[in-house]
Design a protein around this motif. Structure first.
Motif, PDB file in Angstrom:
ATOM      1  N   HIS A 294       4.400   0.902   1.774  1.00  0.00           N
ATOM      2  CA  HIS A 294       4.670   1.731   2.947  1.00  0.00           C
ATOM      3  C   HIS A 294       3.752   1.440   4.123  1.00  0.00           C
ATOM      4  CE1 HIS A 294       7.528   4.275   0.783  1.00  0.00           C
ATOM      5  NE2 HIS A 294       6.698   4.215  -0.232  1.00  0.00           N
ATOM      6  N   GLU A 295       2.464   1.215   3.874  1.00  0.00           N
ATOM      7  CA  GLU A 295       1.487   1.213   4.958  1.00  0.00           C
ATOM      8  C   GLU A 295       0.811  -0.146   5.140  1.00  0.00           C
ATOM      9  OE1 GLU A 295       0.807   3.585   7.074  1.00  0.00           O
ATOM     10  OE2 GLU A 295       2.007   5.189   6.186  1.00  0.00           O
ATOM     11  N   LEU A 296       0.140  -0.288   6.277  1.00  0.00           N
ATOM     12  CA  LEU A 296      -0.835  -1.334   6.515  1.00  0.00           C
ATOM     13  C   LEU A 296      -2.193  -0.661   6.635  1.00  0.00           C
ATOM     14  CD1 LEU A 296       1.867  -2.097   8.534  1.00  0.00           C
ATOM     15  CD2 LEU A 296       0.611  -4.260   8.445  1.00  0.00           C
ATOM     16  N   ARG A 297      -3.246  -1.472   6.603  1.00  0.00           N
ATOM     17  CA  ARG A 297      -4.580  -0.923   6.787  1.00  0.00           C
ATOM     18  C   ARG A 297      -5.067  -1.207   8.201  1.00  0.00           C
ATOM     19  NH1 ARG A 297      -7.623  -1.966   0.916  1.00  0.00           N
ATOM     20  NH2 ARG A 297      -6.651  -0.150  -0.111  1.00  0.00           N
TER      21      ARG A 297
ATOM     22  N   LYS B 155       6.180  -6.294   6.383  1.00  0.00           N
ATOM     23  CA  LYS B 155       5.882  -5.087   5.615  1.00  0.00           C
ATOM     24  C   LYS B 155       6.825  -3.943   5.979  1.00  0.00           C
ATOM     25  CE  LYS B 155       2.050  -4.167   3.698  1.00  0.00           C
ATOM     26  NZ  LYS B 155       0.667  -3.752   3.363  1.00  0.00           N
TER      27      LYS B 155
ATOM     28  N   PHE C  88       0.846  -1.187   0.000  1.00  0.00           N
ATOM     29  CA  PHE C  88       0.000   0.000   0.000  1.00  0.00           C
ATOM     30  C   PHE C  88       0.885   1.241   0.000  1.00  0.00           C
ATOM     31  CE2 PHE C  88      -2.812  -2.979   2.533  1.00  0.00           C
ATOM     32  CZ  PHE C  88      -3.695  -3.231   1.487  1.00  0.00           C
ATOM     33  N   ASP C  89       0.398   2.303  -0.635  1.00  0.00           N
ATOM     34  CA  ASP C  89       1.138   3.557  -0.626  1.00  0.00           C
ATOM     35  C   ASP C  89       0.808   4.339   0.643  1.00  0.00           C
ATOM     36  OD1 ASP C  89      -1.355   4.768  -1.054  1.00  0.00           O
ATOM     37  OD2 ASP C  89      -1.017   5.028  -3.213  1.00  0.00           O
ATOM     38  N   HIS C  90       1.283   5.582   0.712  1.00  0.00           N
ATOM     39  CA  HIS C  90       1.079   6.369   1.925  1.00  0.00           C
ATOM     40  C   HIS C  90      -0.394   6.692   2.177  1.00  0.00           C
ATOM     41  CE1 HIS C  90       5.237   6.827   3.052  1.00  0.00           C
ATOM     42  NE2 HIS C  90       5.564   7.244   1.843  1.00  0.00           N
TER      43      HIS C  90
ATOM     44  N   ARG D 216      -2.666   4.456   1.765  1.00  0.00           N
ATOM     45  CA  ARG D 216      -3.224   3.122   2.009  1.00  0.00           C
ATOM     46  C   ARG D 216      -4.011   2.594   0.814  1.00  0.00           C
ATOM     47  NH1 ARG D 216      -3.982   5.357   7.371  1.00  0.00           N
ATOM     48  NH2 ARG D 216      -2.538   4.362   8.844  1.00  0.00           N
ATOM     49  N   GLU D 217      -3.634   3.052  -0.386  1.00  0.00           N
ATOM     50  CA  GLU D 217      -4.168   2.488  -1.622  1.00  0.00           C
ATOM     51  C   GLU D 217      -3.157   1.482  -2.170  1.00  0.00           C
ATOM     52  OE1 GLU D 217      -7.200   3.126  -2.689  1.00  0.00           O
ATOM     53  OE2 GLU D 217      -7.535   4.597  -1.086  1.00  0.00           O
TER      54      GLU D 217
ATOM     55  N   THR E 296       2.932  -7.195   9.924  1.00  0.00           N
ATOM     56  CA  THR E 296       3.581  -5.940  10.285  1.00  0.00           C
ATOM     57  C   THR E 296       5.100  -5.986  10.120  1.00  0.00           C
ATOM     58  OG1 THR E 296       1.777  -5.425  11.809  1.00  0.00           O
ATOM     59  CG2 THR E 296       3.849  -4.240  12.125  1.00  0.00           C
TER      60      THR E 296
ATOM     61  N   GLU F 226      -3.270  -9.217   3.776  1.00  0.00           N
ATOM     62  CA  GLU F 226      -4.332  -8.410   4.384  1.00  0.00           C
ATOM     63  C   GLU F 226      -5.655  -8.572   3.634  1.00  0.00           C
ATOM     64  OE1 GLU F 226      -2.859  -4.415   6.025  1.00  0.00           O
ATOM     65  OE2 GLU F 226      -1.210  -5.028   4.692  1.00  0.00           O
TER      66      GLU F 226
END
Length: 301
Positions: free
Chosen positions: A264-267, A254, A14-16, A18-19, A251, A48
């Motif tokens: 970059h991100e998790l949801r 990633k 995911f990008d910053h 969260r997409e 976590t 995820e």
């Protein structure tokens, strides 16, 4: 189709915002193929899956199937807490081109062993895709016992099991069921070497997201019976595998992928790696680069 070797349970970048980061996704797919990974799981728990919208699930699976182009099997996570929904999800994955369905025991609802038998038979009887059973009681609250697996192993549309319990007794009980058309795969990175030396046909790995060459080499060594070399490599991987457990999966992995520019991100409700573990992540990345650099893409030959 027989599943074997090093199979990666892919993380979803995911990008910053969260997409889904499709550029990072394609780079991750390319890295896996270049380094010799022998199968890929899309939208499992490491990916995820519970946080993906239907359209996102379709995008990830369709793009993976197109990118891989038949070079390795693509498994789709299709397990749901309800049998009818699992059948529907498996049909969806088949339409998108998946080679097999990885079907976790129904999370949260805690069916009986008889319920598990009925569930998996219904999914397999529907026939949309070959089914790989997946037992991970620490996440689902449900443990599929070896006698239940034995009752399912002869089904023509059930091709194997990913077993995440670490006890050697559990693996031995399942290995007694392994046959030409039914494969036993480890689903526990820290004990995968032991499982493959005992006869398991492969590993569905989280750590191979960042250690694809190492897990291909580990799989080759263990499955060929080269115990000294396999155990030596496994010992080198042990600190990294320990790090993978410092916070809930995915976590830690990633965090390591993010340090390499692969997402970059998790949801939510998952959060980024805690600040207390950031220095360890940087140290692990240095170890990973050393191990992977020494092995290189030659393992894919």
């Amino acid at each position: 189709m027989q599943l074997s070797g090093s199979i990666t349970a892919l993380a979803t970048p995911f990008d910053h915002a969260r997409e889904i980061d499709m550029g990072a996704w394609q780079r991750l797919l390319a890295l896996q193929l270049e380094q010799g990974t022998q199968g890929l799981v899309v939208a499992g728990s490491t990916g995820e899956a519970a946080a993906l919208l239907d359209a996102e699930y379709d995008l990830l699976l369709r793009s993976a199937v197109e990118f891989v182009a038949g070079r390795v099997p693509v498994l789709a996570g299709t397990g749901q807490s309800n049998t009818a929904k699992t059948v529907e999800s498996t049909r969806r994955a088949a339409a998108l081109g998946a080679d097999a369905a990885l079907v976790v025991t129904p999370p949260y609802v805690r069916p009986t062993q008889a319920g598990l038998l009925a569930h998996y038979r219904a999914v397999a009887d529907d026939g949309a895709l070959p089914v790989v059973l997946y037992n991970v009681p620490a996440r689902t609250g449900c443990d599929m016992l070896p006698e239940t697996v034995a009752a399912l192993a002869g089904h023509p549309r059930i091709m194997g099991i990913k077993e995440a319990r670490a006890e050697p007794e559990r693996m031995q009980a399942l290995l007694a069921l392994q046959a030409g058309d039914f494969s036993v795969l480890s689903g526990d990175d820290p004990t995968a070497c032991r499982a493959m030396l005992a006869g398991a046909r492969g590993i569905v790995s989280v750590a191979s997201n960042v250690l694809p060459a190492a897990f291909r080499r580990l799989s080759d060594l263990a499955r060929s019976g080269n115990a000294p070399a396999a155990m030596e490599l496994d010992a080198r991987l042990e600190p990294i595998l320990d790090f993978m457990g410092v916070e809930p999966n995915p976590t830690p992995v990633k965090a390591l992928l993010a340090l390499q520019g692969l997402g970059h991100e998790l949801r939510l409700p998952l959060l980024p790696l805690s600040a207390a573990h950031q220095d360890a992540a940087i140290a692990m990345l240095a170890s990973i680069r050393g191990i992977e650099g020494a092995l290189g893409p030659s393992v894919a030959a």
